[in-house]
Motif scaffolding. Structure first.
Motif: not given
Length: 744
Positions: A319, A322, A567, A595
């Motif tokens: 994460a 990304a 997400t 991600y």
């Protein structure tokens, strides 16, 4: 002689009677007597308390070895240690090792009569009492350095007269047992300076990167100023605030006479270099959000604990990469990722925790743009729309507001699925107007939006500010089939010996919308990624999601789910200025894809459930029924009365009502236009029961039917003043009045 003797006896008798004193003198005398008695008793009691407290105090060596604060070890979902939080202690500095400028700065700002009072400052107390009685302000800080030391070592920060009294007794006892230099040494090695640092040496190493023995005047002033409010004046959080507080300390030092006014004014703060914190990464955004919840989950506890969290280290790293790889220059980014049960798998609150620990994933309020259309279409689907229903993308005005599509173009007649996939603003406005803007707001609240929502027409385009975690939660509820999802970050809490103090209990979420509504919105979200504005979010397996972009490219969003992982990604500037080229379908969607490729790599591919299992009131007649006997149909006139074409057939070939009465003749029949065969066509009867117009509408072929659900309400440019043709529905199933693509 006898008379004289009588007078003498009377005179002597009068002189022996008591003389009455004034009342006020008696009151004053009583007050003085009782006051002296009470003061004596108080002094005896206080002296006894101090004596016994002094006997119970630990020796100096024991006080040096005692520690403050609670140690917390935070672990990932696999048990790996993420971070260790709690008190940080530097090297113990003796009184002579502590720079004099540091000692003087601390005494000047915290207790300038430290060398004169016996542990409690009577002058300060008198001033505080005077201020409280003569003004509306309550008595301010009257704690001496000795009182603060007593509180830090033996007591807590509870505000009560009992605690204050105990603090005073302890301070007086400390002053009787230890010297002023010893008390100041204890204080400077134990006082909390923020950031987990206890003592001067720990603070110096944390904030300036060198031992406390090397402090400059400017650095000593900054550290001394931290005691009042460590979080407000921390150099690592706000350098300007720390320097401003340091200048206040210097002025107090000059007033106390430890430095001159000229020296205070000539101190150079530009040479102060704040050390970079080590080990501070994006994990801290998560811990800053999760750990405060311990206050609600645990009873009061001061022993070291281990907190087992939901965070996945691999996903957290993915994460962070990304967001960093895709966020536009000068902008910030945030990401929240939830498992299907609400467990937070990853959380990024910004691009650099050291420079800014503000958590944009949980605290920032930003406009969601078209991502808000999730709630508009949820409300529409619940009201009876389906993804295949047709609408018209054309100019629309609602209460003086005229929304525009991206590119200022209109597609004409399209279905709901296409309108959502290409984020048509005019369609969202029509749907919001039809179902009600309050209904859309209610749907958003139902799905977990906690911020304030306006109900003006433009709200359908996402003008209400929301949090990233709330929007992610809403999409997770869709992924869960329309069932609520509650984000959580703590799985269990144990002591260092393994004793279980808390464990998360999974609770089944409540149903927010019927299954067919969740299936319908999933259909729309999947199409958006497959062919619409979110194609950049494709990851090689089914993905459902929605983009969001606000005016002038101030905010870019993408929220979606795949294989049980939901997400949400947001990007934009903290000052809400435009970010050139920013849109939800580009940088945020790419960050989502980068991600999610890691997040779902080890999960099986899951197909979405988009099958619409409509309730009975929405079911359409089957094909066989649609091709049944034409005489099985009826229609209604302009007043809603049922007309049966077969009643009276063969008598006068005129349709009749169910009671047998005849439908009004040519002079009474409303004008249905050329297709209706009414007055406008020169015919004197209503339209036949079975004709091209009816068949088009009954089979879904009539896509240009003026009675379709096309926003023909107030303010809609396409509204026609002529009366719509009578509604025709199949007689055997009078409840099935809708056909695919048509709303009668």
């Amino acid at each position: 002689m006898a008379k004289n003797s009588g007078r003498s006896r009377e005179t002597r008798g009068a002189s022996t009677q008591p003389v009455n004193k004034p009342l006020w003198r008696r009151i004053v005398r009583a007050v003085l007597v009782w006051g002296a008695a009470l003061a004596l008793l108080g002094a005896i009691f206080l002296g006894t308390a101090i004596f016994f407290t002094m006997r119970e105090l630990p020796d100096y060596g024991a006080l040096k070895s005692s520690q403050n604060g609670q140690m917390i070890v935070v672990r990932a979902r696999d048990g790996r240690e993420l971070v260790s939080l709690g008190p940080s202690y530097g090297r113990w500095l003796t009184y002579n090792d502590i720079p004099p400028i540091m000692r003087d700065a601390l005494v000047s700002v915290e207790d300038r009569r430290f060398r004169q009072h016996p542990g409690v400052d009577p002058i300060g107390l008198a001033r505080a009492v005077y201020v409280s009685f003569t003004t509306d302000h309550r008595a301010k800080a009257t704690s001496t350095i000795t009182q603060q030391l007593a509180r830090n070592i033996f007591l807590n920060n509870t505000r009560s007269w009992t605690r204050k009294a105990r603090e005073m007794v302890l301070a007086l006892a400390l002053e009787r047992k230890f010297t002023k230099d010893q008390i100041l040494e204890l204080y400077l090695n134990k006082v909390y300076f923020g950031g987990g640092a206890y003592g001067v040496d720990a603070a110096s190493r944390k904030f300036f990167g060198h031992p406390g023995t090397e402090l400059s005047t400017a650095e000593a002033a900054i550290i001394a100023g931290l005691v009042k409010a460590p979080s407000n004046y921390s150099p690592t959080a706000d350098v300007e605030a720390a320097i401003g507080r340091g200048k206040v300390v210097l002025s107090l030092m000059a007033r106390a006479g430890v430095i001159t006014q000229s020296e205070a004014e000539n101190v150079d703060f530009t040479n102060v270099s704040v050390a970079k914190e080590k080990g501070q990464n994006s994990v801290r955004y998560f811990t800053d959000w999760a750990l405060p919840q311990l206050d609600m989950l645990l009873p009061e506890n001061n022993e070291p604990i281990e907190v087992w969290t939901t965070l996945d280290p691999a996903m957290q790293n993915a994460a962070t990469r990304a967001v960093d790889a895709n966020v536009p220059k000068g902008a910030q980014g945030a990401l929240v990722s939830l498992d299907r049960d609400g467990a937070v798998l990853a959380m990024v609150g910004g691009t650099d925790y050291v420079n800014s620990n503000y958590n944009r994933a949980t605290s920032a309020l930003r406009q969601p743009g078209s991502a808000w259309k999730l709630f508009v279409y949820l409300a529409a689907l619940e009201a009876g729309y389906t993804p295949d229903d047709h609408v018209v993308d054309e100019p629309v005005t609602i209460d003086g507001w005229s929304p525009q599509n991206a590119g200022r173009t209109f597609a004409g007649q399209i279905d709901i699925r296409t309108a959502f996939a290409y984020s048509k603003n005019t369609i969202a406005a029509q749907l919001g107007n039809e179902v009600g803007f309050g209904t859309v707001a209610s749907m958003a609240k139902r799905f977990g939006i906690t911020s304030q929502i306006n109900t003006k027409p433009a709200m359908v385009l996402g003008t209400s500010e929301v949090r990233v975690i709330d929007m992610t939660r809403a999409f997770a509820a869709v992924s869960a089939g329309g069932t609520s999802v509650e984000p959580y970050g703590i799985v269990k809490v144990t002591t260092t010996s393994g004793e279980l103090l808390y464990e998360h209990k999974s609770v089944r979420g409540s149903v927010l919308v019927p299954h067919y509504v969740a299936a319908g919105i999933t259909d729309l979200l999947q199409t958006t990624v497959a062919t619409g504005t979110a194609r950049a979010a494709q990851i090689g397996r089914p993905v459902a999601g929605k983009t969001g972009t606000t005016s002038s490219n101030k905010d870019g969003w993408f929220l979606g789910f795949s294989s049980g992982v939901t997400t949400g990604v947001w990007m934009g500037r903290d000052d809400a200025k435009p970010v050139p080229g920013l849109s939800g379908g580009h940088a945020p969607a790419r960050a989502f894809a980068d991600y999610m490729k890691v997040a779902v790599a080890k999960r099986p591919v899951e197909q979405f459930d988009t099958q619409l299992k409509l309730p009975e009131w929405q079911l359409e007649p089957d094909d066989e029924q649609m091709q049944g006997n034409p005489e099985d149909y009826y229609y209604t006139d302009e007043n809603g009365n049922m007309v049966r074409p077969d009643v009276g057939a063969g008598i006068d070939d005129q349709p009749r009502y169910e009671d047998g009465s005849q439908v009004p003749g040519p002079a009474m029949v409303p004008d249905y236009g050329p297709q209706g065969g009414g007055q406008g066509s020169g015919q004197g009867a209503p339209p036949p029961a079975v004709g091209e117009d009816f068949l088009d509408r009954a089979t879904g072929r009539g896509r240009d039917d003026p009675g379709m659900r096309q926003g023909q309400g107030a303010g809609y440019p396409g509204a026609r003043p002529t009366q719509a043709p009578p509604r025709v529905v199949p007689m055997p199933r009078p409840t099935a009045t809708r056909t695919p693509g048509t709303q009668f």
